[in-house]
Design an enzyme around this catalytic site. Structure first.
Site, PDB file in Angstrom:
ATOM      1  N   GLY A  14       0.773  -1.246   0.000  1.00  0.00           N
ATOM      2  CA  GLY A  14       0.000   0.000   0.000  1.00  0.00           C
ATOM      3  C   GLY A  14       0.799   1.289   0.000  1.00  0.00           C
ATOM      4  N   ASN A  16       1.316   3.210  -2.638  1.00  0.00           N
ATOM      5  CA  ASN A  16       0.529   4.188  -3.419  1.00  0.00           C
ATOM      6  C   ASN A  16      -0.657   4.693  -2.609  1.00  0.00           C
ATOM      7  OD1 ASN A  16       1.499   4.700  -6.287  1.00  0.00           O
ATOM      8  ND2 ASN A  16       1.750   2.484  -6.103  1.00  0.00           N
ATOM      9  N   MET A  93      -4.652  -6.865  -6.687  1.00  0.00           N
ATOM     10  CA  MET A  93      -4.249  -7.962  -7.566  1.00  0.00           C
ATOM     11  C   MET A  93      -5.378  -8.918  -7.961  1.00  0.00           C
ATOM     12  SD  MET A  93      -1.195  -7.102  -8.048  1.00  0.00           S
ATOM     13  CE  MET A  93      -0.382  -8.494  -8.829  1.00  0.00           C
ATOM     14  N   ARG A  94      -6.573  -8.376  -8.180  1.00  0.00           N
ATOM     15  CA  ARG A  94      -7.678  -9.215  -8.675  1.00  0.00           C
ATOM     16  C   ARG A  94      -8.151  -8.686 -10.018  1.00  0.00           C
ATOM     17  NH1 ARG A  94      -7.549 -13.783  -6.941  1.00  0.00           N
ATOM     18  NH2 ARG A  94      -9.691 -14.202  -7.552  1.00  0.00           N
ATOM     19  N   LEU A  96     -10.963  -7.793 -12.481  1.00  0.00           N
ATOM     20  CA  LEU A  96     -12.350  -7.384 -12.234  1.00  0.00           C
ATOM     21  C   LEU A  96     -13.213  -7.711 -13.447  1.00  0.00           C
ATOM     22  CD1 LEU A  96     -11.479  -3.982 -10.544  1.00  0.00           C
ATOM     23  CD2 LEU A  96     -12.469  -5.991  -9.404  1.00  0.00           C
ATOM     24  N   HIS A 112      -0.375   1.758 -13.021  1.00  0.00           N
ATOM     25  CA  HIS A 112       0.361   0.654 -13.642  1.00  0.00           C
ATOM     26  C   HIS A 112       1.830   1.054 -13.771  1.00  0.00           C
ATOM     27  CE1 HIS A 112       0.914  -2.921 -16.043  1.00  0.00           C
ATOM     28  NE2 HIS A 112       1.601  -2.203 -16.901  1.00  0.00           N
ATOM     29  N   GLU A 146     -11.088  -4.211 -20.530  1.00  0.00           N
ATOM     30  CA  GLU A 146      -9.832  -4.821 -20.985  1.00  0.00           C
ATOM     31  C   GLU A 146      -8.688  -4.343 -20.095  1.00  0.00           C
ATOM     32  OE1 GLU A 146      -7.028  -5.089 -24.891  1.00  0.00           O
ATOM     33  OE2 GLU A 146      -9.015  -4.198 -25.151  1.00  0.00           O
ATOM     34  N   GLU A 177       5.256   6.879  -9.428  1.00  0.00           N
ATOM     35  CA  GLU A 177       3.890   6.452  -9.086  1.00  0.00           C
ATOM     36  C   GLU A 177       3.324   7.312  -7.963  1.00  0.00           C
ATOM     37  OE1 GLU A 177       3.157   2.232  -8.644  1.00  0.00           O
ATOM     38  OE2 GLU A 177       5.007   1.755  -9.679  1.00  0.00           O
TER      39      GLU A 177
END
Ligand code: GRF
Length: 206
Positions: A14, A16, A93-94, A96, A112, A146, A177
């Protein structure tokens, strides 16, 4: 100024999320981080959120087996319970489903660690080194069905230098980031950047 209510979705450390929390402390920042949700009960970012006095929740995807939509319905309920207006994915990290992504269309951002559309998906730093690119970087974009393909809100680059390893490059990119995610969230929260579909243009929607 009414601040937009933001949830940050995490799966790990965490950093970010922390950058967003820090930026949102400024009085003139147009968003407040009111909720942190992790799909990983052991995510270290959860403790940081708690220390910052921010409500946190765990929605463990494992409890829902292979039923991605059931997981997302639980996530969505959490977001609605906290009257969330914007969602920031930060190392979440899932994958969607289109159901969830369309529900939050134009109101969900992701960070990203690459200069999209280069190096989508995982292992971006090792792939950048292997490709021998001279510049690498990070991108904040709207989330569309996508993966890693939505319209870009903010992007910035760093040089790749002689002798770089995955770690040294990752560190340089991470600093970017932490700078651009708060910038991007500000632009979206202020309504200065919006997601419009081509259909909207045809229909005269502005
Ligand atoms: C970041 O590099 C982010 O770009 C990627 O996953 C990493 C998460 O790091 N999607 P952190 O949890 O924000 O420290």
């Amino acid at each position: 100024m009414t601040k937009k209510r933001v949830a940050v979705l995490i799966s790990g450390r965490g950093s970010n999320m922390s950058a967003l929390i820090k930026a949102a402390k400024a009085q003139d920042y147009p968003a407040e981080i009111v909720l942190v949700v992790s799909n990983e009960p052991a995510a270290s970012g959860l403790a940081i959120a708690r220390e910052a006095g921010i409500a946190s929740a765990i929605v463990d995807h494992r409890s829902f087996g292979a039923d991605r939509e059931a997981f997302e319905h639980a996530l969505d309920r959490e977001l609605h319970a906290h009257r969330i207006e914007l969602v920031c994915l930060a190392g979440f990290m899932r994958l969607l489903t289109p159901w969830f992504v369309n529900r939050w269309s134009g109101r969900m951002l992701n960070i990203h660690p690459a200069l999209l559309p280069q190096f989508k998906w995982l292992h971006t730093h090792s792939r950048a080194l292997a490709a021998g690119v001279k510049h690498h970087g990070a991108t904040v974009h709207f989330v569309v069905p996508e993966m890693d393909s939505g319209p870009i809100v903010v992007q910035d680059s760093v040089p790749v230098v002689e002798g770089d390893t995955e770690e040294t490059l990752a560190k340089r990119v991470l600093a970017v980031e932490h700078r651009i995610y708060p910038q991007a969230l500000r632009l979206v929260a202020e309504g200065r950047v919006t997601l419009r579909s081509l259909g909207d243009e045809k229909n005269g929607v502005r």
